[in-house]
Scaffold this active site. Structure first.
Site, PDB file in Angstrom:
ATOM      1  N   ASP A   1       0.887  -1.254   0.064  1.00  0.00           N
ATOM      2  CA  ASP A   1       0.031  -0.001   0.210  1.00  0.00           C
ATOM      3  C   ASP A   1       1.070   1.352   0.038  1.00  0.00           C
ATOM      4  O   ASP A   1       0.845   2.027   0.957  1.00  0.00           O
ATOM      5  CB  ASP A   1      -0.892  -0.125   1.265  1.00  0.00           C
ATOM      6  CG  ASP A   1      -2.095   1.180   1.156  1.00  0.00           C
ATOM      7  OD1 ASP A   1      -1.919   1.948   0.329  1.00  0.00           O
ATOM      8  OD2 ASP A   1      -2.688   1.342   2.172  1.00  0.00           O
TER       9      ASP A   1
ATOM     10  N   ASP B   1       1.921   0.739   7.675  1.00  0.00           N
ATOM     11  CA  ASP B   1       0.935   0.230   7.174  1.00  0.00           C
ATOM     12  C   ASP B   1       1.185  -0.970   6.172  1.00  0.00           C
ATOM     13  O   ASP B   1       1.149  -0.858   4.993  1.00  0.00           O
ATOM     14  CB  ASP B   1       0.236   1.424   6.308  1.00  0.00           C
ATOM     15  CG  ASP B   1      -1.298   1.141   6.053  1.00  0.00           C
ATOM     16  OD1 ASP B   1      -1.870  -0.065   6.442  1.00  0.00           O
ATOM     17  OD2 ASP B   1      -2.086   1.898   5.627  1.00  0.00           O
TER      18      ASP B   1
ATOM     19  N   ASN C   1       1.608   6.632   3.518  1.00  0.00           N
ATOM     20  CA  ASN C   1       2.575   5.498   4.408  1.00  0.00           C
ATOM     21  C   ASN C   1       3.791   5.805   4.539  1.00  0.00           C
ATOM     22  O   ASN C   1       4.539   4.727   4.982  1.00  0.00           O
ATOM     23  CB  ASN C   1       2.015   4.279   3.957  1.00  0.00           C
ATOM     24  CG  ASN C   1       0.570   3.817   4.051  1.00  0.00           C
ATOM     25  OD1 ASN C   1      -0.009   4.381   5.126  1.00  0.00           O
ATOM     26  ND2 ASN C   1      -0.173   3.177   3.202  1.00  0.00           N
TER      27      ASN C   1
HETATM   28  N1  LIG Z   1       3.982   3.351  14.851  1.00  0.00           N
HETATM   29  C1  LIG Z   1       3.629   4.788  14.020  1.00  0.00           C
HETATM   30  N2  LIG Z   1       4.614   5.751  13.953  1.00  0.00           N
HETATM   31  C2  LIG Z   1       4.419   7.006  13.432  1.00  0.00           C
HETATM   32  N3  LIG Z   1       3.241   7.091  12.993  1.00  0.00           N
HETATM   33  C3  LIG Z   1       2.362   6.356  12.806  1.00  0.00           C
HETATM   34  C4  LIG Z   1       2.337   4.807  13.365  1.00  0.00           C
HETATM   35  N4  LIG Z   1       1.303   4.317  13.115  1.00  0.00           N
HETATM   36  C5  LIG Z   1       0.421   4.957  12.246  1.00  0.00           C
HETATM   37  N5  LIG Z   1       0.980   6.082  12.224  1.00  0.00           N
HETATM   38  C6  LIG Z   1       0.489   7.422  11.502  1.00  0.00           C
HETATM   39  O1  LIG Z   1      -1.018   7.173  11.354  1.00  0.00           O
HETATM   40  C7  LIG Z   1      -1.405   7.019   9.977  1.00  0.00           C
HETATM   41  C8  LIG Z   1      -2.225   6.002   9.742  1.00  0.00           C
HETATM   42  O2  LIG Z   1      -1.645   4.674   9.956  1.00  0.00           O
HETATM   43  P1  LIG Z   1      -1.730   3.597   8.887  1.00  0.00           P
HETATM   44  O3  LIG Z   1      -1.203   2.283   9.624  1.00  0.00           O
HETATM   45  O4  LIG Z   1      -1.294   3.938   7.734  1.00  0.00           O
HETATM   46  O5  LIG Z   1      -3.438   3.270   8.855  1.00  0.00           O
HETATM   47  P2  LIG Z   1      -4.369   2.939   7.769  1.00  0.00           P
HETATM   48  O6  LIG Z   1      -4.349   1.334   7.805  1.00  0.00           O
HETATM   49  O7  LIG Z   1      -6.001   3.415   8.229  1.00  0.00           O
HETATM   50  O8  LIG Z   1      -3.883   3.690   6.846  1.00  0.00           O
HETATM   51  C9  LIG Z   1      -0.030   7.080   9.319  1.00  0.00           C
HETATM   52  O9  LIG Z   1       0.033   7.580   7.886  1.00  0.00           O
HETATM   53  C10 LIG Z   1       1.209   7.641  10.109  1.00  0.00           C
HETATM   54  O10 LIG Z   1       1.018   9.071   9.824  1.00  0.00           O
HETATM   55 MG   LIG Z   2      -2.092   3.976   5.758  1.00  0.00          MG
END
Ligand SMILES: Nc1ncnc2c1ncn2[C@@H]1O[C@H](COP(=O)(O)OP(=O)(O)O)[C@@H](O)[C@H]1O
Ligand SMILES: [Mg+2]
Length: 251
Positions: free
Chosen positions: A168, A187, A173
């Site tokens: 993705d 992600d 991300n």
């Molecule tokens: N462990 C992490 N460290 C820093 N930022 C994070 C972390 N996890 C999530 N984020 C932030 O949160 C946002 C959403 O997380 P993500 O895993 O991409 O969720 P989704 O699956 O809904 O897209 C990311 O774009 C990032 O900015």
């Molecule tokens: Mg994401």
């Protein structure tokens, strides 16, 4: 997917995990899943309706990729049966930097696009495809589609280069540090071995809607130059159509 304009309610589960630290919603995805930042970014908690996402897949992939790359450390996951109903959750350690679509970088897309491209190249170069236990192959993805959609897409083009794809590679991300460099990825629910064009097609498609402040401006030339590849229109077209045929394919 976007930064929430109105802060969503914080589920009791997230407040429990925060244990008195402040909680901020930072992201709402197209399936209604929400990501909360705890404290000033020491931890992040993703929550979603059970069945809409499988955080076990993401946790397995994060644990595997952590040996080679800066990715969030898994601190816990589960399904909570609380006052807010059933909620699947994934808790990770915070990485430094901010998302490439943070307002800071939306106004400097030239820097962000370069960081995304260089970051994706590093991801493809560092993760070892021969020992990766996960697949994101076109054939596996086609097998999950309805027969009509599969027929519309036709056969995938021959593989150019097998790598471990992010799965993705949309702009949000990639995390970017204060100097404008990629400092991590998040992600990883779909990470797996595939032709690198599966990621490249989506990464460049998503630039169009993630950096709309410059209408008509296309960032693909900068992206491909920074990644270090000549665009391959046939493979880009196929993998964009495949992505858009999937339920999460809006970016
Ligand atoms: N462990 C992490 N460290 C820093 N930022 C994070 C972390 N996890 C999530 N984020 C932030 O949160 C946002 C959403 O997380 P993500 O895993 O991409 O969720 P989704 O699956 O809904 O897209 C990311 O774009 C990032 O900015
Ligand atoms: Mg994401």
């Amino acid at each position: 997917m976007s930064f929430p304009s109105l802060p969503p309610a914080v589920p009791a589960l997230v407040n429990r995990l925060a244990a008195g630290r402040p909680v901020h919603a930072v992201w709402v995805n197209e399936l209604g899943g929400i990501t909360f930042r705890i404290g000033s970014g020491a931890e992040f908690v993703k929550v979603a309706k059970p069945g809409s996402v499988d955080f076990t897949n993401e946790a397995h992939r994060l644990r595997w990729a952590a040996r080679y790359l800066a990715v969030p450390r898994v601190l816990g996951l589960g399904v909570d049966h609380g006052p807010d109903g059933d909620l699947a959750w994934l808790r990770t350690g915070g990485l430094p930097g901010v998302s490439a679509v943070h307002p800071r970088w939306r106004t400097s897309p030239d820097v962000a696009v370069r960081a995304i491209a260089v970051g994706l190249r590093a991801l493809h170069d560092r993760l070892p495809a021969p020992s990766c236990p996960f697949s994101w192959s076109a054939q596996d993805r086609l097998a999950t589609l309805e027969p009509l959609r599969r027929a519309d897409l036709g056969q995938p083009p021959p593989i150019d280069q097998l790598v471990v794809c992010h799965g993705d590679a949309c702009s949000p991300n990639t995390l970017i540090d204060d100097m404008g460099r990629c400092c991590g990825h998040v992600d990883f629910g779909d990470l797996g071995v595939a032709d690198r064009w599966a990621d490249l097609a989506v990464a460049t498609l998503s630039l169009q809607w993630n950096y709309p402040e410059y209408p008509g401006r296309c960032w693909e030339d900068e992206f491909f130059a920074a990644y270090g590849v000549t665009p391959d229109p046939l493979r880009i077209d196929y993998y964009r159509r495949l992505w858009q045929s999937e339920p999460n394919g809006s970016g």
